[in-house]
Design a protein around this motif. Structure first.
Motif, PDB file in Angstrom:
ATOM      1  N   LEU A   1      22.854  36.068  59.170  1.00 30.46           N
ATOM      2  CA  LEU A   1      23.459  35.361  58.035  1.00 30.46           C
ATOM      3  C   LEU A   1      24.960  35.194  58.278  1.00 30.46           C
ATOM      4  O   LEU A   1      25.594  36.030  58.928  1.00 30.46           O
ATOM      5  N   PRO A   2      25.539  34.130  57.720  1.00 38.37           N
ATOM      6  CA  PRO A   2      26.991  33.975  57.844  1.00 38.37           C
ATOM      7  C   PRO A   2      27.721  35.090  57.077  1.00 38.37           C
ATOM      8  O   PRO A   2      27.165  35.682  56.146  1.00 38.37           O
ATOM      9  N   THR A   3      28.957  35.356  57.457  1.00 37.15           N
ATOM     10  CA  THR A   3      29.707  36.444  56.824  1.00 37.15           C
ATOM     11  C   THR A   3      29.929  36.211  55.338  1.00 37.15           C
ATOM     12  O   THR A   3      30.077  37.173  54.589  1.00 37.15           O
ATOM     13  N   GLN A   4      29.929  34.964  54.892  1.00 33.54           N
ATOM     14  CA  GLN A   4      30.138  34.671  53.476  1.00 33.54           C
ATOM     15  C   GLN A   4      28.820  34.621  52.691  1.00 33.54           C
ATOM     16  O   GLN A   4      28.807  34.197  51.540  1.00 33.54           O
TER      17      GLN A   4
ATOM     18  N   THR B   1      25.694  35.487  50.335  1.00 30.96           N
ATOM     19  CA  THR B   1      25.617  36.196  49.059  1.00 30.96           C
ATOM     20  C   THR B   1      24.312  36.991  49.001  1.00 30.96           C
ATOM     21  O   THR B   1      23.426  36.839  49.850  1.00 30.96           O
ATOM     22  N   TRP B   2      24.190  37.818  47.959  1.00 29.43           N
ATOM     23  CA  TRP B   2      22.927  38.530  47.746  1.00 29.43           C
ATOM     24  C   TRP B   2      21.792  37.535  47.554  1.00 29.43           C
ATOM     25  O   TRP B   2      20.672  37.765  48.004  1.00 29.43           O
ATOM     26  N   ASP B   3      22.082  36.417  46.887  1.00 26.66           N
ATOM     27  CA  ASP B   3      21.050  35.390  46.702  1.00 26.66           C
ATOM     28  C   ASP B   3      20.572  34.850  48.050  1.00 26.66           C
ATOM     29  O   ASP B   3      19.379  34.586  48.233  1.00 26.66           O
ATOM     30  N   ASP B   4      21.490  34.672  48.995  1.00 22.65           N
ATOM     31  CA  ASP B   4      21.112  34.214  50.337  1.00 22.65           C
ATOM     32  C   ASP B   4      20.196  35.226  51.024  1.00 22.65           C
ATOM     33  O   ASP B   4      19.214  34.858  51.660  1.00 22.65           O
ATOM     34  N   VAL B   5      20.532  36.505  50.899  1.00 19.42           N
ATOM     35  CA  VAL B   5      19.724  37.563  51.509  1.00 19.42           C
ATOM     36  C   VAL B   5      18.318  37.546  50.914  1.00 19.42           C
ATOM     37  O   VAL B   5      17.311  37.562  51.638  1.00 19.42           O
ATOM     38  N   ILE B   6      18.238  37.498  49.587  1.00 23.69           N
ATOM     39  CA  ILE B   6      16.938  37.502  48.909  1.00 23.69           C
ATOM     40  C   ILE B   6      16.127  36.281  49.300  1.00 23.69           C
ATOM     41  O   ILE B   6      14.928  36.379  49.602  1.00 23.69           O
ATOM     42  N   TYR B   7      16.766  35.108  49.322  1.00 21.08           N
ATOM     43  CA  TYR B   7      16.069  33.870  49.694  1.00 21.08           C
ATOM     44  C   TYR B   7      15.480  33.985  51.103  1.00 21.08           C
ATOM     45  O   TYR B   7      14.301  33.674  51.316  1.00 21.08           O
ATOM     46  N   GLU B   8      16.283  34.428  52.056  1.00 23.17           N
ATOM     47  CA  GLU B   8      15.805  34.528  53.434  1.00 23.17           C
ATOM     48  C   GLU B   8      14.657  35.522  53.558  1.00 23.17           C
ATOM     49  O   GLU B   8      13.699  35.288  54.300  1.00 23.17           O
ATOM     50  N   MET B   9      14.723  36.618  52.816  1.00 22.32           N
ATOM     51  CA  MET B   9      13.639  37.594  52.869  1.00 22.32           C
ATOM     52  C   MET B   9      12.358  37.034  52.252  1.00 22.32           C
ATOM     53  O   MET B   9      11.256  37.261  52.780  1.00 22.32           O
TER      54      MET B   9
END
Length: 61
Positions: free
Chosen positions: A16-19, A21-29
């Motif tokens: 993931l890019p350094t910027q 968000t938690w939403d990005d992490v959850i989406y990818e998972m």
């Protein structure tokens, strides 16, 4: 296809890019979980031809 979940989570987060968000992490998972579930369904023969799905939605006759 079950791998060590901790290793998989680390790899996912590392990409993931350094910027991110938690939403990005959850989406990818969630995307990863759904892809793995779909592949397992395919391996077990729990799929339907695209034409059948399209027919059920009235897209084709």
């Amino acid at each position: 296809m079950q791998t060590d979940i901790r290793d998989a989570a680390h790899k996912l987060i590392d990409h993931l890019p350094t910027q991110a968000t938690w939403d990005d992490v959850i989406y990818e998972m969630l995307v990863r979980r759904e892809i793995e579930a779909g592949l397992a369904d395919s391996d077990e023969g729990r799929t339907r031809p695209v034409e059948d799905i399209m027919r059920s939605f009235g897209i084709v006759e």
